[in-house]
Scaffold this motif. Sequence first.
Motif, PDB file in Angstrom:
ATOM      1  N   ILE A 227       0.960  -0.889   0.023  1.00 16.64           N
ATOM      2  CA  ILE A 227      -0.074   0.492  -0.145  1.00 16.64           C
ATOM      3  C   ILE A 227       0.647   1.306  -0.192  1.00 16.64           C
ATOM      4  O   ILE A 227       1.718   0.976   0.850  1.00 16.64           O
ATOM      5  CB  ILE A 227      -0.852   0.146   1.355  1.00 16.64           C
ATOM      6  CG1 ILE A 227      -1.472   0.841   0.967  1.00 16.64           C
ATOM      7  CG2 ILE A 227      -0.329   0.082   2.223  1.00 16.64           C
ATOM      8  CD1 ILE A 227      -2.915   1.105   2.472  1.00 16.64           C
ATOM      9  N   GLY A 228       0.269   1.996  -0.754  1.00 18.13           N
ATOM     10  CA  GLY A 228       1.745   3.365  -1.397  1.00 18.13           C
ATOM     11  C   GLY A 228       0.741   4.471  -0.538  1.00 18.13           C
ATOM     12  O   GLY A 228      -0.818   4.944  -0.810  1.00 18.13           O
ATOM     13  N   TYR A 229       1.317   5.449  -0.152  1.00 16.20           N
ATOM     14  CA  TYR A 229       0.455   7.070  -0.676  1.00 16.20           C
ATOM     15  C   TYR A 229       1.723   7.987  -1.366  1.00 16.20           C
ATOM     16  O   TYR A 229       2.213   7.974  -1.214  1.00 16.20           O
ATOM     17  CB  TYR A 229       0.378   6.899   1.522  1.00 16.20           C
ATOM     18  CG  TYR A 229      -0.481   8.571   1.453  1.00 16.20           C
ATOM     19  CD1 TYR A 229      -1.722   8.880   1.071  1.00 16.20           C
ATOM     20  CD2 TYR A 229       0.745  10.079   1.107  1.00 16.20           C
ATOM     21  CE1 TYR A 229      -2.191  10.521   1.166  1.00 16.20           C
ATOM     22  CE2 TYR A 229      -0.112  11.323   1.281  1.00 16.20           C
ATOM     23  CZ  TYR A 229      -1.489  11.429   1.374  1.00 16.20           C
ATOM     24  OH  TYR A 229      -2.236  12.402   1.058  1.00 16.20           O
ATOM     25  N   GLY A 230       0.537   8.704  -1.946  1.00 11.16           N
ATOM     26  CA  GLY A 230       1.804   9.489  -3.101  1.00 11.16           C
ATOM     27  C   GLY A 230       1.388  10.780  -3.455  1.00 11.16           C
ATOM     28  O   GLY A 230      -0.101  10.938  -3.409  1.00 11.16           O
ATOM     29  N   ASN A 242       5.897  10.290  -1.746  1.00 15.26           N
ATOM     30  CA  ASN A 242       5.693   8.248  -2.300  1.00 15.26           C
ATOM     31  C   ASN A 242       6.068   7.348  -0.956  1.00 15.26           C
ATOM     32  O   ASN A 242       7.324   7.930  -0.469  1.00 15.26           O
ATOM     33  CB  ASN A 242       6.066   7.709  -3.262  1.00 15.26           C
ATOM     34  CG  ASN A 242       5.431   8.219  -4.224  1.00 15.26           C
ATOM     35  OD1 ASN A 242       4.485   8.082  -5.095  1.00 15.26           O
ATOM     36  ND2 ASN A 242       6.446   8.844  -4.888  1.00 15.26           N
ATOM     37  N   PHE A 243       5.137   7.082  -0.434  1.00 17.63           N
ATOM     38  CA  PHE A 243       5.611   6.367   1.022  1.00 17.63           C
ATOM     39  C   PHE A 243       4.461   5.244   1.112  1.00 17.63           C
ATOM     40  O   PHE A 243       3.658   5.352   0.850  1.00 17.63           O
ATOM     41  CB  PHE A 243       4.676   6.798   2.450  1.00 17.63           C
ATOM     42  CG  PHE A 243       4.850   6.408   3.490  1.00 17.63           C
ATOM     43  CD1 PHE A 243       6.572   6.129   4.019  1.00 17.63           C
ATOM     44  CD2 PHE A 243       3.701   5.500   4.473  1.00 17.63           C
ATOM     45  CE1 PHE A 243       6.148   5.306   5.288  1.00 17.63           C
ATOM     46  CE2 PHE A 243       3.733   4.818   5.262  1.00 17.63           C
ATOM     47  CZ  PHE A 243       4.997   4.717   5.908  1.00 17.63           C
ATOM     48  N   GLY A 244       5.393   3.849   1.046  1.00 13.26           N
ATOM     49  CA  GLY A 244       5.278   3.025   1.194  1.00 13.26           C
ATOM     50  C   GLY A 244       5.331   1.908   1.908  1.00 13.26           C
ATOM     51  O   GLY A 244       6.029   1.804   2.505  1.00 13.26           O
ATOM     52  N   LEU A 245       4.401   1.145   2.043  1.00 15.06           N
ATOM     53  CA  LEU A 245       4.463  -0.517   3.062  1.00 15.06           C
ATOM     54  C   LEU A 245       3.863  -1.676   2.143  1.00 15.06           C
ATOM     55  O   LEU A 245       3.417  -2.003   1.151  1.00 15.06           O
ATOM     56  CB  LEU A 245       3.760  -0.033   4.370  1.00 15.06           C
ATOM     57  CG  LEU A 245       3.832   1.119   5.021  1.00 15.06           C
ATOM     58  CD1 LEU A 245       2.583   1.143   6.708  1.00 15.06           C
ATOM     59  CD2 LEU A 245       4.837   0.522   5.733  1.00 15.06           C
TER      60      LEU A 245
END
Length: 429
Positions: A227-230, A242-245
Amino acid sequence: MGNWWSAVEPPPPMVLVPPLFDFPPLAARIRMLESSYNLLFGKLALRCLFDEYFEEAKHFSTRIMLKPIDDPHVDLIATVSGPLNHNPEEKIIGNAQFRWQSDVQDPHTFIDLFVSSTKPILLMRSCAYHIKSGFGVFGIFPVLLRQRLFSEDYGVMGFRYGSPNLSVGATVIPFSHKYDLPKNAWLVSKMGRLTAGVQYEPQCKFFKVGSKDGARYKNLANWSCAIGYGLGSGSPLSPSFNFGLELAKNSKFIASFYQHVVVQRRVKNPLEENEIVGITNYIDFGFELQTRVDNDESSNNIQDSTFQVAASWQANKNFLLKGKVGPLSSSIALAFKSWWKPSFTFSISAIRDRIKGETAIGFGFNVENIREASYQRADPNYVMLTQNKEHLAEGIHWKIGKRPVLQSDVKSGNFDGMPKELRPLDQIL
């Protein structure tokens, strides 16, 4: 008559917007041959940040990327790499890739031939993608091999569907005598600023005879999810974050983030004209943390946790400085690019091995005319940015003093008039 002898009005102030060193990345040219799961969540940007211009210690690499002027539909990429000193255990490796692209503006439909001094000797790759419907098909076929041991050695085919908010696809082995299908499959969806995806990729090449198909799909070691937030438009002239797990194959947890910053600073170059008041810089920063979450005793040689941090700074069109730090080694790289036609890039990197306590040097040299970008001049908001066009630099409020003013307020979002190299890449997820 007084106006006849009046002084000529000075030219308007300008802001220089240099082209990026390597945009779009070469991996984006063949992204239709790969799973979207392996390219999204900031993975492509992090790969370029952590790998580009960081040459292997005591090694060199040379890459030539050319296309003929008379036929822009084809291009050739040739690379040569090897050790700097004579080492009988290491050989100089050379390969070349010839590519034909049906549409110069559309890199999604192409066919290429890859030849190498190592395995495979001759490889053919092809992709056909219909933009309006979003459906595509691709294939990777080893033509010449010294030995074919596995089913993949006879070729792999894939099918995909892509839209701005959805990407789904799968790859199969058409010449396999076993029904181990699919080879891998992925599903990625974007909802606003959130991107979520899952990928199925079996670990074992062969399964026991009589094993049930459901057992493979129930094995969590064959699945990965992320899951990522961009933020950002996807254009290099716009800041992005971009932040991802990711939980990879039920054995490794990966947390990462990547940030691309577009800033402006005062120009202090005596070689520039007086009307040049500022220049745009590009700063990239990335972090990746990997932690094991399984209890597999057979993998004790793998670290339970590791991380790496990297940053890069492009000061102008000619100089790029990069550095990265990890628990086992640290590296720094300096690249110089001359924007002739073709362009020449020379890079040198220093690698510090903390375990051995040694520092080694690596060199790289590139010649290219595939990705063409020109030196731009524009206003601070990059409105209507086009090649070889000057814009007024009104709206820049420089702070009086020695410290430069950093500005990254890009809100226009109008990329229609921009060169294709600078347009967003997220039209197809």
